[in-house]
Design a protein around this motif. Structure first.
Motif, PDB file in Angstrom:
ATOM      1  N   ALA A 197       0.829  -1.211   0.000  1.00  0.00           N
ATOM      2  CA  ALA A 197       0.000   0.000   0.000  1.00  0.00           C
ATOM      3  C   ALA A 197       0.861   1.259   0.000  1.00  0.00           C
ATOM      4  O   ALA A 197       0.615   2.204  -0.775  1.00  0.00           O
ATOM      5  N   ILE A 198       1.882   1.277   0.832  1.00  0.00           N
ATOM      6  CA  ILE A 198       2.759   2.454   0.894  1.00  0.00           C
ATOM      7  C   ILE A 198       3.464   2.682  -0.435  1.00  0.00           C
ATOM      8  O   ILE A 198       3.559   3.816  -0.925  1.00  0.00           O
ATOM      9  N   LYS A 199       3.936   1.591  -1.037  1.00  0.00           N
ATOM     10  CA  LYS A 199       4.626   1.713  -2.336  1.00  0.00           C
ATOM     11  C   LYS A 199       3.687   2.252  -3.411  1.00  0.00           C
ATOM     12  O   LYS A 199       4.132   2.780  -4.423  1.00  0.00           O
ATOM     13  N   ASN A 200       2.398   2.085  -3.185  1.00  0.00           N
ATOM     14  CA  ASN A 200       1.414   2.550  -4.164  1.00  0.00           C
ATOM     15  C   ASN A 200       0.663   3.798  -3.682  1.00  0.00           C
ATOM     16  O   ASN A 200      -0.448   4.085  -4.123  1.00  0.00           O
ATOM     17  N   GLY A 201       1.285   4.525  -2.764  1.00  0.00           N
ATOM     18  CA  GLY A 201       0.760   5.832  -2.365  1.00  0.00           C
ATOM     19  C   GLY A 201      -0.362   5.822  -1.356  1.00  0.00           C
ATOM     20  O   GLY A 201      -1.058   6.827  -1.186  1.00  0.00           O
ATOM     21  N   GLN A 202      -0.561   4.688  -0.661  1.00  0.00           N
ATOM     22  CA  GLN A 202      -1.641   4.599   0.324  1.00  0.00           C
ATOM     23  C   GLN A 202      -1.065   4.409   1.728  1.00  0.00           C
ATOM     24  O   GLN A 202      -0.090   3.677   1.910  1.00  0.00           O
TER      25      GLN A 202
END
Length: 365
Positions: free
Chosen positions: A153-158
């Motif tokens: 999620a973090i790697k995808n902006g979340q």
């Protein structure tokens, strides 16, 4: 002075032939006049595909390795990892007396044919046991604590905080872990889990209750393990008898907050039953390092689920597991030749074969 012989080593993309050659020189130099070195499959992706097919269908599906056809006539010992050794292969190895693979699995070796021909087979038990046991516990934590999902999620902006299991994200202390299969890997998992202060149940019909209790674990039947465990981790070998060991019935016994972890073989689990349980949230989640088809198909339903952690058959692949295994194999063969107790003989009945006895005496002289 011992009789010198020719040996052949055939590596692959996971453990190259040169590593087997180095191990052979280290342990068997007193007995060897020539080492014939080669590789079976040097492409990593092709190796994964071919070895998985061999594990499913046996070595007979592969052609005899060209190097064996070309130079196998005078070879006394053959060593490798995933190299397929079929019934036909033995026709090109008329003098072979020892075959060894630096892995626990024997799916790539026709052991029955080897035994009939008086060929002693070695494998290596526990070469990747430390690696797999580490990984199983890592997967357990990754799944129940949403480590991989949060990373993705973090790697995808979340900045994700809500997950499928948000209402019951567990700590390990005080939980019950069920271990299916109590060989070397299962015992290491139990040992490593002891520091988490968990209750450890074990189901393995081939291990005595006394042995299980000596390891600080509780022997139980299969139904009890599925009913009482908060986590179930699989460490059994796949056989015809235990195929789909985890099926619809077994899953129906599990707590809705329970997780299943598989670093062993995909065939231990009924795929459709598991997917249905994950889709309906009959269980909390699963973590899988092995699959019914590898690489996992792009249209697999598993890829659509948010309560499963997937890894690409990585559990046994560490530097130590790979570099250690050829040496473990060669060392055991050396011990055998020199009359010491060998750990890894697969078909000891060959030791009574008169032709083999005569060959061994010749090697020792």
């Amino acid at each position: 002075m011992s009789k010198k012989m020719k040996i052949m080593v055939i590596g692959d993309a996971m453990i190259p032939g040169k590593d087997f050659e180095s191990a052979a020189k280290k342990y068997l130099s007193d007995y060897v006049e020539e080492i014939i070195t080669g590789d079976w499959e040097n492409n990593w992706d092709n190796l994964q595909r071919r070895r998985l097919e061999v594990e499913k269908k046996g070595p007979e599906i592969e052609e005899v390795v060209p190097l064996i056809k070309e130079k196998g006539q005078d070879v006394s010992m053959l060593f490798g990892l995933f190299v397929p050794i079929s019934k036909e292969t033995f026709n090109y190895l008329p003098k072979v007396k020892i075959i060894g693979v630096s892995r626990a699995g024997l799916e790539n070796v026709n052991v029955k044919e080897a035994t009939q021909r008086g060929v002693l087979v070695f494998n290596v038990q526990g070469r990747n046991a430390e690696a797999v046991s580490d990984f199983a516990i890592g997967l357990l934590l990754a799944e129940c604590r949403n480590i991989a999902r949060a990373h993705y999620a973090i790697k995808n902006g979340q900045w994700r905080k809500e997950f499928s299991n948000s209402d019951w994200i567990p700590e390990l202390k005080g939980k019950t872990v069920g271990i299916i299969g109590f060989g070397y890997i299962g015992r290491l998992v139990a040992k490593k889990l002891s520091g988490f202060e968990v209750r450890r149940l074990v189901y393995d019909p081939y291990v005595s209750e006394e042995e299980i209790r000596e390891c600080g674990c509780i022997p139980v039947d299969k139904e009890t393990l599925f009913k009482e465990s908060d986590f179930i981790t699989l460490h059994a070998r796949l056989t015809e008898e235990n195929k789909n060991l985890v099926g619809k019935y077994e899953i129906s016994l599990m707590k809705p907050t329970a997780y299943i972890i598989n670093t062993a073989r995909a065939g231990l689990i009924d795929k459709e039953a598991l997917i249905e349980a994950l889709k309906t949230k009959r269980i909390a989640g699963a973590a899988l390092d092995v699959f019914w088809e590898e690489p996992i198909p792009s249209d697999s339903e598993l890829l659509e689920l948010d309560n499963v952690t997937l890894t690409s058959h990585l559990a046994g692949t560490t530097k130590e597991a790979l570099t250690r295994s050829p040496e473990l194999l060669m060392e055991d063969v050396k011990k055998f030749i020199e009359g010491q107790k060998a750990r890894f003989i697969v078909n000891p009945e060959v030791l009574e074969n008169q032709e083999f006895k005569k060959w061994l005496e010749g090697v020792k002289k």
